[in-house]
Design a protein around this motif. Structure first.
Motif, PDB file in Angstrom:
ATOM      1  N   THR A   1     120.852  99.544  79.179  1.00  0.00           N
ATOM      2  CA  THR A   1     120.922  98.371  78.304  1.00  0.00           C
ATOM      3  C   THR A   1     120.412  97.130  79.033  1.00  0.00           C
ATOM      4  OG1 THR A   1     123.216  97.960  78.963  1.00  0.00           O
ATOM      5  CG2 THR A   1     122.862  99.326  77.020  1.00  0.00           C
ATOM      6  N   GLY A   2     120.051  97.295  80.276  1.00  0.00           N
ATOM      7  CA  GLY A   2     119.579  96.234  81.156  1.00  0.00           C
ATOM      8  C   GLY A   2     119.684  96.751  82.572  1.00  0.00           C
ATOM      9  N   PRO A   3     119.744  95.898  83.580  1.00  0.00           N
ATOM     10  CA  PRO A   3     119.921  96.366  84.954  1.00  0.00           C
ATOM     11  C   PRO A   3     121.128  97.282  85.072  1.00  0.00           C
ATOM     12  CG  PRO A   3     119.357  94.047  84.945  1.00  0.00           C
ATOM     13  CD  PRO A   3     119.579  94.435  83.504  1.00  0.00           C
ATOM     14  N   VAL A   4     120.969  98.363  85.849  1.00  0.00           N
ATOM     15  CA  VAL A   4     121.984  99.419  85.940  1.00  0.00           C
ATOM     16  C   VAL A   4     122.577  99.444  87.341  1.00  0.00           C
ATOM     17  CG1 VAL A   4     122.326 101.933  85.907  1.00  0.00           C
ATOM     18  CG2 VAL A   4     120.913 100.836  84.156  1.00  0.00           C
ATOM     19  N   THR A   5     123.883  99.626  87.420  1.00  0.00           N
ATOM     20  CA  THR A   5     124.549  99.914  88.690  1.00  0.00           C
ATOM     21  C   THR A   5     125.259 101.251  88.561  1.00  0.00           C
ATOM     22  OG1 THR A   5     126.546  98.704  88.050  1.00  0.00           O
ATOM     23  CG2 THR A   5     124.873  97.495  89.294  1.00  0.00           C
ATOM     24  N   LEU A   6     125.192 102.040  89.616  1.00  0.00           N
ATOM     25  CA  LEU A   6     125.823 103.354  89.626  1.00  0.00           C
ATOM     26  C   LEU A   6     126.553 103.546  90.947  1.00  0.00           C
ATOM     27  CD1 LEU A   6     122.791 105.355  88.214  1.00  0.00           C
ATOM     28  CD2 LEU A   6     124.978 105.064  87.029  1.00  0.00           C
ATOM     29  N   ASP A   7     127.795 103.978  90.862  1.00  0.00           N
ATOM     30  CA  ASP A   7     128.588 104.334  92.037  1.00  0.00           C
ATOM     31  C   ASP A   7     129.017 105.785  91.867  1.00  0.00           C
ATOM     32  OD1 ASP A   7     129.632 101.573  93.519  1.00  0.00           O
ATOM     33  OD2 ASP A   7     129.190 101.301  91.392  1.00  0.00           O
ATOM     34  N   VAL A   8     128.871 106.590  92.908  1.00  0.00           N
ATOM     35  CA  VAL A   8     129.337 107.979  92.856  1.00  0.00           C
ATOM     36  C   VAL A   8     130.168 108.263  94.098  1.00  0.00           C
ATOM     37  CG1 VAL A   8     127.526 108.901  91.360  1.00  0.00           C
ATOM     38  CG2 VAL A   8     127.132 108.761  93.821  1.00  0.00           C
ATOM     39  N   ASP A   9     131.093 109.216  93.966  1.00  0.00           N
ATOM     40  CA  ASP A   9     132.037 109.464  95.055  1.00  0.00           C
ATOM     41  C   ASP A   9     131.666 110.645  95.940  1.00  0.00           C
ATOM     42  OD1 ASP A   9     132.733 111.664  93.473  1.00  0.00           O
ATOM     43  OD2 ASP A   9     134.508 110.690  92.645  1.00  0.00           O
ATOM     44  N   ALA A  10     130.516 111.278  95.687  1.00  0.00           N
ATOM     45  CA  ALA A  10     130.073 112.403  96.509  1.00  0.00           C
ATOM     46  C   ALA A  10     128.557 112.532  96.387  1.00  0.00           C
ATOM     47  CB  ALA A  10     130.748 113.703  96.073  1.00  0.00           C
TER      48      ALA A  10
ATOM     49  N   PRO B   1     105.035 114.782  86.896  1.00  0.00           N
ATOM     50  CA  PRO B   1     104.197 114.317  85.790  1.00  0.00           C
ATOM     51  C   PRO B   1     104.941 113.427  84.799  1.00  0.00           C
ATOM     52  CG  PRO B   1     103.888 116.669  86.174  1.00  0.00           C
ATOM     53  CD  PRO B   1     105.068 116.249  86.998  1.00  0.00           C
ATOM     54  N   GLU B   2     106.240 113.670  84.623  1.00  0.00           N
ATOM     55  CA  GLU B   2     107.023 112.931  83.626  1.00  0.00           C
ATOM     56  C   GLU B   2     108.155 112.112  84.229  1.00  0.00           C
ATOM     57  OE1 GLU B   2     106.231 112.764  80.487  1.00  0.00           O
ATOM     58  OE2 GLU B   2     104.622 114.264  80.553  1.00  0.00           O
ATOM     59  N   ASP B   3     108.679 112.541  85.367  1.00  0.00           N
ATOM     60  CA  ASP B   3     109.921 111.983  85.881  1.00  0.00           C
ATOM     61  C   ASP B   3     109.838 111.630  87.355  1.00  0.00           C
ATOM     62  OD1 ASP B   3     111.574 112.487  83.441  1.00  0.00           O
ATOM     63  OD2 ASP B   3     111.153 114.572  83.942  1.00  0.00           O
ATOM     64  N   ALA B   4     110.744 110.751  87.767  1.00  0.00           N
ATOM     65  CA  ALA B   4     111.034 110.510  89.174  1.00  0.00           C
ATOM     66  C   ALA B   4     112.503 110.844  89.385  1.00  0.00           C
ATOM     67  CB  ALA B   4     110.750 109.061  89.551  1.00  0.00           C
ATOM     68  N   VAL B   5     112.801 111.576  90.457  1.00  0.00           N
ATOM     69  CA  VAL B   5     114.137 112.119  90.687  1.00  0.00           C
ATOM     70  C   VAL B   5     114.584 111.794  92.103  1.00  0.00           C
ATOM     71  CG1 VAL B   5     115.559 114.210  90.670  1.00  0.00           C
ATOM     72  CG2 VAL B   5     113.585 114.042  89.139  1.00  0.00           C
ATOM     73  N   ALA B   6     115.860 111.456  92.248  1.00  0.00           N
ATOM     74  CA  ALA B   6     116.425 111.241  93.579  1.00  0.00           C
ATOM     75  C   ALA B   6     117.899 111.594  93.544  1.00  0.00           C
ATOM     76  CB  ALA B   6     116.237 109.799  94.034  1.00  0.00           C
ATOM     77  N   LEU B   7     118.451 111.891  94.698  1.00  0.00           N
ATOM     78  CA  LEU B   7     119.894 112.033  94.824  1.00  0.00           C
ATOM     79  C   LEU B   7     120.484 110.629  94.927  1.00  0.00           C
ATOM     80  CD1 LEU B   7     122.040 114.449  95.345  1.00  0.00           C
ATOM     81  CD2 LEU B   7     122.153 113.398  97.612  1.00  0.00           C
ATOM     82  N   LEU B   8     121.525 110.356  94.150  1.00  0.00           N
ATOM     83  CA  LEU B   8     122.122 109.029  94.187  1.00  0.00           C
ATOM     84  C   LEU B   8     122.816 108.768  95.511  1.00  0.00           C
ATOM     85  CD1 LEU B   8     123.775 108.438  90.692  1.00  0.00           C
ATOM     86  CD2 LEU B   8     121.810 107.251  91.673  1.00  0.00           C
ATOM     87  N   PRO B   9     122.584 107.594  96.097  1.00  0.00           N
ATOM     88  CA  PRO B   9     123.392 107.165  97.238  1.00  0.00           C
ATOM     89  C   PRO B   9     124.777 106.742  96.732  1.00  0.00           C
ATOM     90  CG  PRO B   9     121.885 105.423  96.590  1.00  0.00           C
ATOM     91  CD  PRO B   9     121.575 106.606  95.710  1.00  0.00           C
ATOM     92  N   PRO B  10     125.685 106.324  97.626  1.00  0.00           N
ATOM     93  CA  PRO B  10     127.022 105.937  97.155  1.00  0.00           C
ATOM     94  C   PRO B  10     126.998 104.850  96.087  1.00  0.00           C
ATOM     95  CG  PRO B  10     127.008 106.178  99.540  1.00  0.00           C
ATOM     96  CD  PRO B  10     125.587 106.290  99.096  1.00  0.00           C
ATOM     97  N   ARG B  11     126.102 103.898  96.223  1.00  0.00           N
ATOM     98  CA  ARG B  11     125.971 102.834  95.219  1.00  0.00           C
ATOM     99  C   ARG B  11     124.508 102.425  95.137  1.00  0.00           C
ATOM    100  NH1 ARG B  11     128.809  98.968  92.421  1.00  0.00           N
ATOM    101  NH2 ARG B  11     127.749  96.966  92.130  1.00  0.00           N
ATOM    102  N   ILE B  12     124.031 102.203  93.903  1.00  0.00           N
ATOM    103  CA  ILE B  12     122.638 101.793  93.721  1.00  0.00           C
ATOM    104  C   ILE B  12     122.557 100.813  92.566  1.00  0.00           C
ATOM    105  CG2 ILE B  12     121.982 103.615  92.073  1.00  0.00           C
ATOM    106  CD1 ILE B  12     119.321 103.860  93.641  1.00  0.00           C
ATOM    107  N   SER B  13     121.621  99.882  92.678  1.00  0.00           N
ATOM    108  CA  SER B  13     121.297  98.961  91.596  1.00  0.00           C
ATOM    109  C   SER B  13     119.851  99.200  91.190  1.00  0.00           C
ATOM    110  CB  SER B  13     121.472  97.506  92.052  1.00  0.00           C
ATOM    111  OG  SER B  13     122.823  97.241  92.383  1.00  0.00           O
ATOM    112  N   LEU B  14     119.627  99.350  89.880  1.00  0.00           N
ATOM    113  CA  LEU B  14     118.298  99.640  89.354  1.00  0.00           C
ATOM    114  C   LEU B  14     117.944  98.590  88.308  1.00  0.00           C
ATOM    115  CD1 LEU B  14     118.722 103.501  88.840  1.00  0.00           C
ATOM    116  CD2 LEU B  14     117.576 102.343  90.749  1.00  0.00           C
ATOM    117  N   ASP B  15     116.887  97.851  88.561  1.00  0.00           N
ATOM    118  CA  ASP B  15     116.469  96.788  87.645  1.00  0.00           C
ATOM    119  C   ASP B  15     115.594  97.387  86.548  1.00  0.00           C
ATOM    120  OD1 ASP B  15     116.038  94.329  86.507  1.00  0.00           O
ATOM    121  OD2 ASP B  15     114.515  93.701  87.961  1.00  0.00           O
ATOM    122  N   LEU B  16     116.229  98.100  85.626  1.00  0.00           N
ATOM    123  CA  LEU B  16     115.506  98.837  84.590  1.00  0.00           C
ATOM    124  C   LEU B  16     115.443  98.042  83.285  1.00  0.00           C
ATOM    125  CD1 LEU B  16     117.086 102.353  85.190  1.00  0.00           C
ATOM    126  CD2 LEU B  16     114.764 101.639  85.801  1.00  0.00           C
TER     127      LEU B  16
END
Length: 230
Positions: free
Chosen positions: A189-198, A131-146
């Motif tokens: 603050t603009g488009p987001v990139t996220l990298d995670v190691d696990a 109802p309020e959120d969308a949730v996912a497990l992060l892949p190794p690297r993702i780009s989000l045009d937020l």
């Protein structure tokens, strides 16, 4: 064990027994290659005028009156009690993306169990829509045009590190863990990139940005299989 029941080249809609937005459900159904009810999630499907291609689960919450309306060959009972209906469904689906409705916003213990399944099946792209959120497990690297100002929460399911771009509070160098450091209520603050190691970090965005999260997941490289496909 891997017993695939639904094998598709396009996204699959998976519906659980929690609250759903009927209009969003119908929109996602229209662009999905198959519809799957997780046990009692078949009720929400039929209530929205959607006939599931499969109903999968232990069938302990599927009313007989609803079951009688579904062709018997589409009902797949998995009686074991060592896994949740969400787990039973996800391991029975082969698709590039699973869109899960009805797994957030009701019983908190059910939602927590679903998060564990996302981590266990990290190689499988799945986005849960509530109802309020969308949730996912992060892949190794993702780009989000937020858009700037979008809430971006990161929640670890175990020890994990990462790096970020486009967040108000960068996460570089932080050692995340559920009992120590979490990353809720961050902000784009603009488009987001996220990298995670696990494969242990959840990303949570407002449901209005579910489409942008979906695009990011589709464009990202998935985690490799690690023998936990069971």
């Amino acid at each position: 064990m891997s017993d695939v029941i639904i094998d598709r080249d396009g996204p699959v809609l998976l519906v659980g027994g929690g609250p759903v937005d009927p209009e969003r459900l119908k929109r996602d159904a229209a662009r999905s290659s198959a519809i799957v009810g997780a046990d009692g999630g078949a009720v929400a499907c039929l209530s929205a005028g959607l006939m599931p291609d499969a109903v999968i689960g232990d069938m302990d919450s599927l009313p007989e009156a609803i079951r009688a309306r579904i062709p018997a060959k589409r009902v797949h009972e998995i009686a074991e009690q060592d896994s949740t209906d969400f787990d039973k469904c996800l391991r029975s689906i082969r698709a590039p993306l699973v869109l899960g409705h009805g797994f957030l916003g009701a019983r908190f213990d059910h939602a927590l169990a679903a998060m564990t399944v996302l981590a266990r099946r990290s190689f499988q792209r799945c986005m849960l829509i509530g109802p309020e959120d969308a949730v996912a497990l992060l892949p190794p690297r993702i780009s989000l045009d937020l858009p700037p100002g979008t809430r971006v929460s990161l929640y670890p399911l175990g020890p994990v590190g990462g790096r970020s771009g486009g967040l108000r509070w960068p996460v570089d160098g932080l050692a995340f863990s559920p009992a120590d450091t979490v990353g809720t209520s961050n902000e784009a603050t603009g488009p987001v990139t996220l990298d995670v190691d696990a494969p242990r970090m959840l990303v949570i965005v407002p449901v209005a940005e579910a489409g942008r999260l979906e695009t990011g997941l589709n464009d990202a490289k998935s985690w490799p299989r690690d023998g936990r496909d069971r």
